[in-house]
Design an enzyme around this catalytic site. Structure first.
Site, PDB file in Angstrom:
ATOM      1  N   GLU A  41      -2.469  -5.213  -3.193  1.00  0.00           N
ATOM      2  CA  GLU A  41      -2.731  -6.168  -4.267  1.00  0.00           C
ATOM      3  C   GLU A  41      -2.577  -5.505  -5.638  1.00  0.00           C
ATOM      4  O   GLU A  41      -2.067  -6.120  -6.572  1.00  0.00           O
ATOM      5  CB  GLU A  41      -4.145  -6.744  -4.130  1.00  0.00           C
ATOM      6  CG  GLU A  41      -4.360  -7.569  -2.860  1.00  0.00           C
ATOM      7  CD  GLU A  41      -4.854  -6.730  -1.684  1.00  0.00           C
ATOM      8  OE1 GLU A  41      -4.552  -5.513  -1.636  1.00  0.00           O
ATOM      9  OE2 GLU A  41      -5.542  -7.289  -0.815  1.00  0.00           O
ATOM     10  N   ASP A  70      -8.360   4.634   4.065  1.00  0.00           N
ATOM     11  CA  ASP A  70      -7.913   3.641   3.087  1.00  0.00           C
ATOM     12  C   ASP A  70      -9.004   2.671   2.668  1.00  0.00           C
ATOM     13  O   ASP A  70      -8.921   2.052   1.605  1.00  0.00           O
ATOM     14  CB  ASP A  70      -6.716   2.863   3.643  1.00  0.00           C
ATOM     15  CG  ASP A  70      -5.950   2.153   2.537  1.00  0.00           C
ATOM     16  OD1 ASP A  70      -5.558   2.840   1.576  1.00  0.00           O
ATOM     17  OD2 ASP A  70      -5.769   0.931   2.621  1.00  0.00           O
ATOM     18  N   CYS A  82      -9.808  -4.676  -4.445  1.00  0.00           N
ATOM     19  CA  CYS A  82      -8.816  -5.705  -4.750  1.00  0.00           C
ATOM     20  C   CYS A  82      -9.483  -7.048  -5.058  1.00  0.00           C
ATOM     21  O   CYS A  82      -8.971  -7.833  -5.867  1.00  0.00           O
ATOM     22  CB  CYS A  82      -7.821  -5.798  -3.601  1.00  0.00           C
ATOM     23  SG  CYS A  82      -6.910  -4.231  -3.382  1.00  0.00           S
ATOM     24  N   CYS A 107      -9.977  -5.976   0.065  1.00  0.00           N
ATOM     25  CA  CYS A 107     -11.160  -5.110   0.016  1.00  0.00           C
ATOM     26  C   CYS A 107     -11.907  -5.350  -1.296  1.00  0.00           C
ATOM     27  O   CYS A 107     -11.449  -6.112  -2.160  1.00  0.00           O
ATOM     28  CB  CYS A 107     -10.738  -3.648   0.177  1.00  0.00           C
ATOM     29  SG  CYS A 107     -10.060  -2.900  -1.325  1.00  0.00           S
ATOM     30  N   SER A 130      -7.358  -9.564   4.327  1.00  0.00           N
ATOM     31  CA  SER A 130      -8.484  -9.874   3.441  1.00  0.00           C
ATOM     32  C   SER A 130      -8.658  -8.763   2.406  1.00  0.00           C
ATOM     33  O   SER A 130      -8.719  -7.584   2.755  1.00  0.00           O
ATOM     34  CB  SER A 130      -9.758 -10.006   4.287  1.00  0.00           C
ATOM     35  OG  SER A 130     -10.893 -10.206   3.457  1.00  0.00           O
ATOM     36  N   HIS A 174      -3.292  -0.005  -3.593  1.00  0.00           N
ATOM     37  CA  HIS A 174      -3.410  -0.966  -2.506  1.00  0.00           C
ATOM     38  C   HIS A 174      -2.333  -2.029  -2.720  1.00  0.00           C
ATOM     39  O   HIS A 174      -1.708  -2.105  -3.785  1.00  0.00           O
ATOM     40  CB  HIS A 174      -4.815  -1.572  -2.503  1.00  0.00           C
ATOM     41  CG  HIS A 174      -5.813  -0.738  -1.745  1.00  0.00           C
ATOM     42  ND1 HIS A 174      -7.034  -1.219  -1.332  1.00  0.00           N
ATOM     43  CD2 HIS A 174      -5.749   0.540  -1.309  1.00  0.00           C
ATOM     44  CE1 HIS A 174      -7.692  -0.271  -0.683  1.00  0.00           C
ATOM     45  NE2 HIS A 174      -6.941   0.814  -0.650  1.00  0.00           N
ATOM     46  N   ASN A 194       0.838  -1.195   0.000  1.00  0.00           N
ATOM     47  CA  ASN A 194       0.000   0.000   0.000  1.00  0.00           C
ATOM     48  C   ASN A 194       0.881   1.257   0.000  1.00  0.00           C
ATOM     49  O   ASN A 194       1.845   1.337   0.755  1.00  0.00           O
ATOM     50  CB  ASN A 194      -0.875  -0.045   1.266  1.00  0.00           C
ATOM     51  CG  ASN A 194      -1.929   1.048   1.301  1.00  0.00           C
ATOM     52  OD1 ASN A 194      -1.602   2.231   1.321  1.00  0.00           O
ATOM     53  ND2 ASN A 194      -3.182   0.653   1.318  1.00  0.00           N
TER      54      ASN A 194
END
Lengths: 149, 149
Positions: free
Chosen positions: A56, A144, A84, A81, A79, A54, A43
């Site tokens: 990912e 975020d 992503c 979001c 996990s 982010h 991030n």
């Protein structure tokens, strides 16, 4: 044999790198099914003032252009979001390994419903890292994930 | 009063800019509810060899960091893919205006189910632009939406 915890170590290193930079500690990495690293990232909202990066999406970018993601594994400390998760679904990434979903749960169940192989490790170091960050910087964390004041 | 077609013109200009750069012609722009432009952008897969930059994520990035997206409108020339739909959902963007969904349908119905105000304009110029591009460069288009060979 691919050991999920070994893949998570790369994502965790990325998260720790982000933390040392003063950023939000979420890291990710994209591997092929043989465990070869394709891209890694973290991030960068704070570091680059860029809300679109982010963990990912950063790892996905670092992996470059590909014609097929079915054989790939997205590993992330937290996990994913909806943003992503949508990335994983759109590009047909075959598997997701999640460090933890105690501090935040995004769309990993939705991905599993749509045929993605999802593994949640409930890793104590990942839980501890995010628990501390959220307690220390709740305003950054809420920014975020789009939680308005 | 906000005229959806006027907002779409900015997204369409971005798509045409991308086309002139040799890229995939999808454009987007983020506005506030008074119609003030917050950020605009276009797909840059080809131009930057960056698969993470879709039109909507580029416009979102250009708008910078924000604490609240409920009052914002994402305008895009094409139905947002799952990646970009996930962006809208995660950040609580209040409204989406879609130029067309004939050549591709992503997650805009899913967004509507989750409370986003969705308007599909079925704009002939947007339909024509993507129809031509898909016919001319099917391999690039499939790459951009994760359709493997």
């Amino acid at each position: 044999m691919i050991i999920a915890e070994q893949l998570l170590a790369t994502a965790y290193d990325e998260a720790q790198l982000g933390l040392r930079e003063g950023g939000i500690p979420i890291g990710a990495a994209l591997f092929d099914s043989a465990g070869n690293l394709l891209g890694r990232g973290h991030n960068r909202r704070i570091q680059h003032d860029d809300p679109s990066v982010h963990a990912e999406t950063d790892a996905f970018r670092a992996a470059g252009r590909r014609r097929d993601y079915r054989d790939t594994i997205m590993v992330t400390t937290l996990s994913p979001c909806w943003y992503c998760s949508g990335l994983v679904r759109q590009f047909g990434i075959g598997a997701v390994i999640v460090g933890e979903s105690r501090t935040f749960t995004g769309g990993h169940d939705w991905l599993a419903e749509h045929g993605v192989s999802v593994t949640v490790l409930d890793d104590p170091a990942c839980v501890d890292m995010m628990t501390r960050f959220i307690a220390e910087r709740p305003e950054l964390w809420n920014e975020d994930i789009g939680v308005a004041e």
